[in-house]
Design a protein around this motif. Structure first.
Motif, PDB file in Angstrom:
ATOM      1  N   ALA A  86     -37.649 -58.640   4.713  1.00 56.08           N
ATOM      2  CA  ALA A  86     -36.732 -58.555   5.468  1.00 56.08           C
ATOM      3  C   ALA A  86     -37.815 -58.831   7.059  1.00 56.08           C
ATOM      4  CB  ALA A  86     -36.103 -57.609   5.818  1.00 56.08           C
ATOM      5  N   ASP A  87     -38.213 -57.821   7.735  1.00 56.66           N
ATOM      6  CA  ASP A  87     -39.640 -58.118   9.299  1.00 56.66           C
ATOM      7  C   ASP A  87     -39.938 -59.525   8.904  1.00 56.66           C
ATOM      8  OD1 ASP A  87     -38.329 -55.531   9.233  1.00 56.66           O
ATOM      9  OD2 ASP A  87     -39.857 -54.467   9.346  1.00 56.66           O
ATOM     10  N   ILE A  88     -40.391 -59.729   7.380  1.00 51.36           N
ATOM     11  CA  ILE A  88     -41.713 -60.508   6.989  1.00 51.36           C
ATOM     12  C   ILE A  88     -40.590 -62.058   7.283  1.00 51.36           C
ATOM     13  CG2 ILE A  88     -42.603 -62.177   6.340  1.00 51.36           C
ATOM     14  CD1 ILE A  88     -44.134 -59.707   4.583  1.00 51.36           C
ATOM     15  N   LEU A  89     -39.377 -62.329   6.825  1.00 50.78           N
ATOM     16  CA  LEU A  89     -38.746 -63.402   7.200  1.00 50.78           C
ATOM     17  C   LEU A  89     -38.597 -63.148   8.522  1.00 50.78           C
ATOM     18  CD1 LEU A  89     -36.152 -63.069   4.146  1.00 50.78           C
ATOM     19  CD2 LEU A  89     -37.890 -64.134   4.018  1.00 50.78           C
ATOM     20  N   VAL A  90     -38.261 -62.356   9.503  1.00 51.58           N
ATOM     21  CA  VAL A  90     -38.285 -62.884  10.944  1.00 51.58           C
ATOM     22  C   VAL A  90     -39.190 -63.130  11.618  1.00 51.58           C
ATOM     23  CG1 VAL A  90     -37.767 -61.531  12.924  1.00 51.58           C
ATOM     24  CG2 VAL A  90     -36.426 -60.689  10.990  1.00 51.58           C
ATOM     25  N   TRP A  91     -40.007 -62.874  11.259  1.00 51.29           N
ATOM     26  CA  TRP A  91     -41.567 -63.129  11.908  1.00 51.29           C
ATOM     27  C   TRP A  91     -42.202 -64.287  11.759  1.00 51.29           C
ATOM     28  CZ3 TRP A  91     -45.126 -64.554   8.400  1.00 51.29           C
ATOM     29  CH2 TRP A  91     -47.195 -64.916   8.838  1.00 51.29           C
ATOM     30  N   ALA A  92     -41.304 -65.104   9.905  1.00 51.62           N
ATOM     31  CA  ALA A  92     -41.811 -66.360  10.175  1.00 51.62           C
ATOM     32  C   ALA A  92     -40.764 -67.265  10.897  1.00 51.62           C
ATOM     33  CB  ALA A  92     -41.660 -66.513   8.806  1.00 51.62           C
ATOM     34  N   GLY A  93     -40.550 -66.743  11.386  1.00 52.72           N
ATOM     35  CA  GLY A  93     -39.068 -67.535  12.476  1.00 52.72           C
ATOM     36  C   GLY A  93     -40.158 -68.330  13.571  1.00 52.72           C
ATOM     37  N   GLU A  94     -40.847 -68.196  13.481  1.00 48.46           N
ATOM     38  CA  GLU A  94     -41.621 -68.348  15.067  1.00 48.46           C
ATOM     39  C   GLU A  94     -42.596 -69.931  14.201  1.00 48.46           C
ATOM     40  OE1 GLU A  94     -45.302 -68.594  18.828  1.00 48.46           O
ATOM     41  OE2 GLU A  94     -44.366 -66.052  16.524  1.00 48.46           O
ATOM     42  N   SER A  95     -42.075 -69.741  12.931  1.00 51.39           N
ATOM     43  CA  SER A  95     -43.527 -71.471  12.765  1.00 51.39           C
ATOM     44  C   SER A  95     -42.618 -72.063  11.625  1.00 51.39           C
ATOM     45  CB  SER A  95     -43.698 -70.451  11.431  1.00 51.39           C
ATOM     46  OG  SER A  95     -44.839 -69.924  11.673  1.00 51.39           O
ATOM     47  N   TYR A  96     -41.209 -72.050  12.224  1.00 51.02           N
ATOM     48  CA  TYR A  96     -39.761 -72.940  12.415  1.00 51.02           C
ATOM     49  C   TYR A  96     -38.826 -73.206  13.578  1.00 51.02           C
ATOM     50  CZ  TYR A  96     -40.924 -71.938   7.148  1.00 51.02           C
ATOM     51  OH  TYR A  96     -41.462 -71.596   5.795  1.00 51.02           O
ATOM     52  N   GLY A  97     -40.136 -73.094  14.912  1.00 45.47           N
ATOM     53  CA  GLY A  97     -39.031 -72.644  16.061  1.00 45.47           C
ATOM     54  C   GLY A  97     -37.256 -72.459  16.205  1.00 45.47           C
ATOM     55  N   GLU A  98     -37.635 -70.836  15.053  1.00 43.08           N
ATOM     56  CA  GLU A  98     -36.401 -69.851  14.976  1.00 43.08           C
ATOM     57  C   GLU A  98     -37.085 -68.634  15.469  1.00 43.08           C
ATOM     58  OE1 GLU A  98     -33.317 -71.119  13.559  1.00 43.08           O
ATOM     59  OE2 GLU A  98     -33.796 -73.010  12.548  1.00 43.08           O
ATOM     60  N   GLN A  99     -35.493 -68.049  16.219  1.00 40.89           N
ATOM     61  CA  GLN A  99     -35.522 -67.028  16.453  1.00 40.89           C
ATOM     62  C   GLN A  99     -34.826 -66.150  16.041  1.00 40.89           C
ATOM     63  OE1 GLN A  99     -35.671 -67.703  21.040  1.00 40.89           O
ATOM     64  NE2 GLN A  99     -37.415 -66.839  20.858  1.00 40.89           N
ATOM     65  N   PRO A 100     -34.547 -66.231  14.772  1.00 37.27           N
ATOM     66  CA  PRO A 100     -33.521 -65.009  14.281  1.00 37.27           C
ATOM     67  C   PRO A 100     -33.819 -63.680  14.500  1.00 37.27           C
ATOM     68  CG  PRO A 100     -35.025 -64.687  12.462  1.00 37.27           C
ATOM     69  CD  PRO A 100     -35.469 -66.099  14.007  1.00 37.27           C
ATOM     70  N   VAL A 101     -31.930 -63.145  14.563  1.00 39.06           N
ATOM     71  CA  VAL A 101     -32.162 -61.654  15.382  1.00 39.06           C
ATOM     72  C   VAL A 101     -31.689 -60.225  13.752  1.00 39.06           C
ATOM     73  CG1 VAL A 101     -30.472 -62.529  17.731  1.00 39.06           C
ATOM     74  CG2 VAL A 101     -29.591 -61.931  15.076  1.00 39.06           C
ATOM     75  N   PHE A 102     -31.574 -61.370  13.322  1.00 32.25           N
ATOM     76  CA  PHE A 102     -32.261 -60.479  12.288  1.00 32.25           C
ATOM     77  C   PHE A 102     -31.954 -60.930  10.638  1.00 32.25           C
ATOM     78  CE2 PHE A 102     -27.028 -60.303  11.365  1.00 32.25           C
ATOM     79  CZ  PHE A 102     -27.241 -60.542  10.126  1.00 32.25           C
TER      80      PHE A 102
END
Length: 253
Positions: A86-102
């Motif tokens: 789950a943490d890896i999915l959040v970490w990946a957000g930057e590569s997609y221009g995203e800032q997920p909160v969880f």
């Protein structure tokens, strides 16, 4: 009436033959344990037959993508591997221009444990064998609460670091916070998960209410490649991948 025995690897079926066709008369089974005992005296012909295929498979599955600090598993209500994914999915957000909160990573999508030490392409493929793509979406706070109630009902799923749930042994949601704050039913929350769950599968129907979905369907967006990218990044930084159980889901009587 003629009886015919049909034997499979671990089952014997008695079939009765008559003029109108065949009918199953009885079924018997036995368990055949396949373990290390078969490695003691390998069949030379079988080993020779498999050798060229093994070389090809090893060349694909063998490359090391990183290192794990310890053996990790996914489990309910919380596991170190399910936390990590789950943490890896959040970490990946930057590569997609995203800032997920969880993030949510479903337990059913985790199909193996992660070994301690070197982690290969094949190890990650064992953990995430499906063609699930990373997905970002928006849910209202009311829908997030519904999602957390559904997660409580099954005893937990993989949740990222920002989430804290308190659930009962009967599967009731007793408390939920994101980044230490209560969830505002009227607020929108940007989340990340895998596209498989967006259809409301694995008893998480709240995902059907997702809006503004961003889920590129190219092969490189498969969850296994996102996981490998994280391992490679940690290796580049000189780190072993680590995760721990830290009270993201707490069960109370």
């Amino acid at each position: 009436m003629k009886k015919i025995l049909i034997t499979f690897a671990a089952a014997t079926i008695m079939v009765s033959a008559c003029h109108t066709g065949y009918q199953v008369a009885s079924v018997e089974r036995q368990r055949i344990l396949v373990d290390a005992r078969y490695d003691v005296h390998p069949d030379k012909k079988a080993v020779g037959f498999l050798a060229p295929y093994k070389q090809t498979v090893d060349s694909v599955m063998g490359p090391v993508v990183g290192r794990s600090s310890h053996y990790m598993t996914a489990q309910r209500p919380e596991g170190d591997l399910s936390n990590l994914l789950a943490d890896i999915l959040v970490w990946a957000g930057e590569s997609y221009g995203e800032q997920p909160v969880f993030a949510v990573y479903n337990m059913g999508g985790v199909r193996a444990a992660l070994p301690k030490g070197e982690v290969t392409y094949g190890d990650v493929l064992d953990v995430a064998p499906f063609e699930n793509k990373i997905a970002f979406a928006t849910l209202s706070g009311a829908d997030v609460l519904q999602l957390f109630r559904e997660i409580a009902r099954v005893g937990g799923e993989g949740l990222s670091h920002s989430v804290r749930l308190v659930i009962s042994r009967k599967g009731e949601l007793l408390d939920a916070t994101i980044n230490g704050e209560p969830i505002d039913p009227a607020k929108d929350y940007r989340i990340t998960t895998i596209d498989y769950l967006l259809g409301g599968t694995d008893n998480m129907t709240a995902f059907k209410k997702c809006r503004n979905i961003n889920s590129p369907q190219n092969a490189e967006n498969n969850s296994r490649f996102v996981i490998m990218n994280y391992f490679r990044e940690q290796t580049r930084l000189g780190r072993e991948v680590d995760a721990k159980i830290e009270g993201r889901v707490t069960v109370k009587d």
